[in-house]
Design an enzyme around this catalytic site. Structure first.
Site, short mmCIF file in Angstrom:
data_model
loop_
_atom_site.label_atom_id
_atom_site.label_comp_id
_atom_site.label_asym_id
_atom_site.label_seq_id
_atom_site.Cartn_x
_atom_site.Cartn_y
_atom_site.Cartn_z
N LYS A 134 -11.29 -6.32 7.34
CA LYS A 134 -9.93 -6.60 7.78
C LYS A 134 -9.59 -5.75 9.00
O LYS A 134 -10.20 -4.67 9.13
CB LYS A 134 -8.92 -6.37 6.67
CG LYS A 134 -9.02 -5.07 5.88
CD LYS A 134 -9.05 -3.73 6.55
CE LYS A 134 -7.86 -3.35 7.39
NZ LYS A 134 -8.02 -1.96 7.97
N TYR A 219 -2.39 -4.78 5.08
CA TYR A 219 -2.39 -4.64 3.62
C TYR A 219 -1.05 -5.08 3.04
O TYR A 219 -0.99 -5.72 1.99
CB TYR A 219 -2.64 -3.18 3.22
CG TYR A 219 -4.06 -2.69 3.38
CD1 TYR A 219 -4.99 -2.86 2.36
CD2 TYR A 219 -4.46 -2.03 4.52
CE1 TYR A 219 -6.29 -2.39 2.50
CE2 TYR A 219 -5.76 -1.55 4.67
CZ TYR A 219 -6.66 -1.74 3.65
OH TYR A 219 -7.94 -1.27 3.79
#
Ligand code: NDP
Length: 364
Positions: A134, A219
């Protein structure tokens, strides 16, 4: 406790042999069939050296089969420490040669964000499945290209969203899905730390694609999306910059609201200049839950209105890699496919647009 980027995420060393959703993960079944899945780690930086390579000693069916690095000395170190064959060390320019290495089934892309596309495409064109860290890429356009390339190559693509494999986060998702406390109304999610070395790629737009939002804000976006199970329809965001020299190219601290179709709201923050922000709370009509720390590699703590959580603390990376290995063996889609990364990038871009425009941004 004073925490740097590594320690704030690590918080505690993880236990081994973890469970995902209460099941034994690593596939006693697959292992008994003698099947394993070879991973090449691309990019031997902090995450790879300190977490992923050690995690591959704890996996059940995922195993280390090679590395890709621009630093030959690191390649030699992995050969020595992990016993991979010297000819399983590739450079970014020789990734196409992995096509001839049947021992490598998948490539885990762990390079700076904007380079994920190039390295994921090189892996896919060599016929290897792709697990990509990510944020998935530097832009949603790049995410779309990555998805198309992996589709054309007939390989699987998943994103390194380790929290979706973590028991505390799974319990929060369960609480919302089962309606333990009624409908979810508000999610508060925040992650931040004080970034060090001013010369690092995370502070360069051309390599990072953005700042705290791209790195750790993602996140919070993920959390709001997997807790609500919905896509946001409106974003309102602001940025605070207290050090315009250090953060000349990227965002420093961002706060944003996400409105969901059900009426649930996500209230999120992220920062490269606020130490120890690492928290998640979900508030439903009749109760809720909290995790603090919420996003560390281990040592998560929290509870719900029913009491404190007491779950295993698995090695999140081992569980994640074993799950992707199972997806490959069982020919099924990951719970965190490329589309998840793309959807998050679209939200991140809307947050940046709201900051630029100074007004709410509607998402289709
Ligand atoms: P590092 O800076 O520690 O390592 C990045 C590595 O990428 C370098 O060591 C280098 O390895 C390689 N690289 C290739 N090209 C470049 C370049 N032009 N500039 C710098 N490095 C380059 O980063 P991290 O390991 O912390 O992060 C890597 C990725 O992992 C990021 O996308 C980050 O968002 C993600 N991440 C995810 C985490 C999670 O919890 N899921 C936690 C931390 C990071 P080499 O010398 O071998 O070529």
């Amino acid at each position: 406790m004073l925490q740097n980027r590594r320690s704030f995420l690590r918080t505690a060393t993880a236990g081994v042999g973890a469970t995902l959703l209460g099941r034994r993960p690593a596939s006693a079944a697959a292992r008994s069939l003698g099947k394993t899945v070879g991973f090449a780690i691309a990019g031997l930086g902090s995450l790879s050296m300190n977490q992923l390579l050690p995690a591959l000693r704890r996996t059940g069916i995922a195993r280390l089969a090679g590395v890709v690095t621009g630093t030959p000395g690191k390649g030699r170190r992995v050969v020595d420490e992990y016993g991979i064959p010297p000819d399983a060390v590739y450079s970014y320019d020789t990734m196409h040669r992995m096509a001839d290495n049947a021992d490598i089934d998948a490539v885990y892309v762990v390079t700076p964000n904007v380079l994920h596309l190039e390295h994921a495409v090189a892996a896919a064109r060599a016929g290897k499945h792709v697990l990509c860290e990510k944020p998935m890429a530097g832009s949603s356009d790049d995410c779309e290209t990555m998805i198309r390339e992996c589709g054309d190559a007939g390989v699987k693509l998943a994103i390194g969203y380790r929290c979706q494999f973590e028991p505390h986060h799974r319990e929060c998702i369960r609480i919302v899905r089962d309606g333990d406390f009624g409908p979810l109304k508000l999610v508060e999610a925040g992650l931040g730390f004080t970034i060090g070395d001013p010369a690092q790629w995370r502070l360069r737009r051309d390599l990072a694609g953005g700042g705290a939002l791209m790195d750790v804000g993602v996140y919070a976006v993920q959390t709001c999306r997997y807790l609500t199970g919905e896509e946001p329809v409106r974003i309102t965001a602001t940025e605070a910059k207290t050090d315009p020299v250090k953060f000349a190219e990227v965002d420093e601290t961002v706060a944003w609201h996400m409105e969901f179709p059900s009426g649930a709201v996500g209230s999120c923050t992220c920062s490269y200049n606020a130490q120890g922000l690492n928290r998640l709370a979900g508030h439903c009509a009749g109760g809720g839950f909290t995790l603090d720390p919420a996003y560390s590699y281990g040592g998560l703590q929290g509870g719900s209105s029913h009491g404190r959580f007491d779950f295993d603390q698995p090695d999140q990376f081992a569980v994640q890699m074993d799950d992707f290995a199972r997806c490959i063996l069982e020919d099924r889609e990951s719970i965190v496919p490329g589309d998840e990364g793309l959807r998050d990038l679209r939200v991140l871009e809307a947050i940046y647009e709201s900051i630029r425009a100074g007004r709410p941004v509607d998402l289709k």
